[in-house]
Scaffold this motif. Sequence first.
Motif, PDB file in Angstrom:
ATOM      1  N   MET A 147      43.985  50.951  40.051  1.00  0.00           N
ATOM      2  CA  MET A 147      42.620  50.823  39.525  1.00  0.00           C
ATOM      3  C   MET A 147      42.219  49.350  39.352  1.00  0.00           C
ATOM      4  SD  MET A 147      43.552  52.352  35.724  1.00  0.00           S
ATOM      5  CE  MET A 147      42.397  51.419  34.730  1.00  0.00           C
ATOM      6  N   PRO A 148      42.324  48.550  40.430  1.00  0.00           N
ATOM      7  CA  PRO A 148      41.998  47.122  40.309  1.00  0.00           C
ATOM      8  C   PRO A 148      40.532  46.847  40.013  1.00  0.00           C
ATOM      9  CG  PRO A 148      42.342  47.705  42.609  1.00  0.00           C
ATOM     10  CD  PRO A 148      42.769  48.890  41.800  1.00  0.00           C
ATOM     11  N   LYS A 149      39.656  47.848  40.219  1.00  0.00           N
ATOM     12  CA  LYS A 149      38.231  47.650  39.930  1.00  0.00           C
ATOM     13  C   LYS A 149      37.813  48.235  38.588  1.00  0.00           C
ATOM     14  CE  LYS A 149      36.794  47.485  44.772  1.00  0.00           C
ATOM     15  NZ  LYS A 149      35.945  48.115  45.831  1.00  0.00           N
ATOM     16  N   TYR A 153      38.789  44.778  34.025  1.00  0.00           N
ATOM     17  CA  TYR A 153      39.265  43.723  34.905  1.00  0.00           C
ATOM     18  C   TYR A 153      38.088  42.998  35.574  1.00  0.00           C
ATOM     19  CZ  TYR A 153      43.694  46.272  34.412  1.00  0.00           C
ATOM     20  OH  TYR A 153      44.812  46.914  33.919  1.00  0.00           O
ATOM     21  N   HIS A 154      36.988  43.717  35.754  1.00  0.00           N
ATOM     22  CA  HIS A 154      35.793  43.100  36.342  1.00  0.00           C
ATOM     23  C   HIS A 154      35.288  41.960  35.461  1.00  0.00           C
ATOM     24  CE1 HIS A 154      31.912  42.946  38.484  1.00  0.00           C
ATOM     25  NE2 HIS A 154      31.363  42.824  37.280  1.00  0.00           N
ATOM     26  N   TYR A 160      43.911  41.697  33.986  1.00  0.00           N
ATOM     27  CA  TYR A 160      44.665  42.383  35.039  1.00  0.00           C
ATOM     28  C   TYR A 160      46.054  41.766  35.192  1.00  0.00           C
ATOM     29  CZ  TYR A 160      45.886  44.288  39.617  1.00  0.00           C
ATOM     30  OH  TYR A 160      46.527  44.921  40.656  1.00  0.00           O
ATOM     31  N   TYR A 161      46.118  40.457  35.139  1.00  0.00           N
ATOM     32  CA  TYR A 161      47.401  39.788  35.320  1.00  0.00           C
ATOM     33  C   TYR A 161      48.316  39.970  34.111  1.00  0.00           C
ATOM     34  CZ  TYR A 161      44.954  37.911  39.297  1.00  0.00           C
ATOM     35  OH  TYR A 161      44.255  37.810  40.471  1.00  0.00           O
ATOM     36  N   ILE A 239      28.021  48.978  37.393  1.00  0.00           N
ATOM     37  CA  ILE A 239      29.037  48.402  38.267  1.00  0.00           C
ATOM     38  C   ILE A 239      29.919  49.538  38.775  1.00  0.00           C
ATOM     39  CG2 ILE A 239      29.078  46.145  37.123  1.00  0.00           C
ATOM     40  CD1 ILE A 239      31.675  47.044  35.723  1.00  0.00           C
ATOM     41  N   VAL A 240      30.571  49.301  39.897  1.00  0.00           N
ATOM     42  CA  VAL A 240      31.524  50.272  40.419  1.00  0.00           C
ATOM     43  C   VAL A 240      32.807  50.159  39.600  1.00  0.00           C
ATOM     44  CG1 VAL A 240      32.919  50.967  42.400  1.00  0.00           C
ATOM     45  CG2 VAL A 240      30.560  50.207  42.736  1.00  0.00           C
TER      46      VAL A 240
END
Length: 253
Positions: A147-149, A153-154, A160-161, A239-240
């Motif tokens: 789920m990087p998006k 994280y946005h 995220y890191y 946002i996505v």
Amino acid sequence: MKITNYSKIAEKYDKNQYRANEISFDNDLKEYIENNRQKEYDVLDLSCGTGLYLEKQTNYFNGLDIKWSGLDLSDQMLNKAKEKVKNVELIQADVADMPYESETIDFISNSYAFHHYMDKGAALNEIYRVLKKGGIYKLHNIAIHDMPKWWAYHYFPSAYYEDLKRFWNKDVIYNELTSRGFEVNLEITYRMENIKVIDYIDHVENRDISVLTLIHDEDYEKGLERMRYDIKTNPNKTIVNDFAEMFCLAKKI
């Protein structure tokens, strides 16, 4: 790896209504009971926090002979749990050194907590030790590698890191469990959708999401201002967002 200090967010933890709304009837516990008829069951909510899971399940399973227990490292979180639940043994302890006899627990629920453990291997060793043969370890968490998006994280890229340092991916979890003698069923559910930014600003301002407590204050303030700016210029800004959850049932064999 940084650790969230839950003593600082215990008072506002339950203000995130999603946490309470997300908890439903535990069908996996129900199935275990139906398939393992016995006089009494020992159920442990591992890293029980403020007792949200225990509060609901003790009501759902009212009438069954279940000995409920909750373990957490934070005394402040346990104090909040004591306000919610009765007839539950609440213990302050480290998951890597649990004060339970070997092979005494039937079912362990462990939601949104595994990534916090400094020594995850030691935690799994303890979980295996205290479970009865045939007992179930139920691990539920977000699957950050899928789920990087995610909206957090946005707006907060450094989050995220930080999470990459804390979370094991699904392959590692599966292999670590099976190597200890668990029979594992692991599933990832995923969705992608447009979300309204304004629906999430309260969570950020509350700063009770664990990873937001770990990033630098400068990064947090910068992301918060970006959200506020987007909402100010367009209250319907979307946002996505992608979101993935891991559901893992591990049976001790």
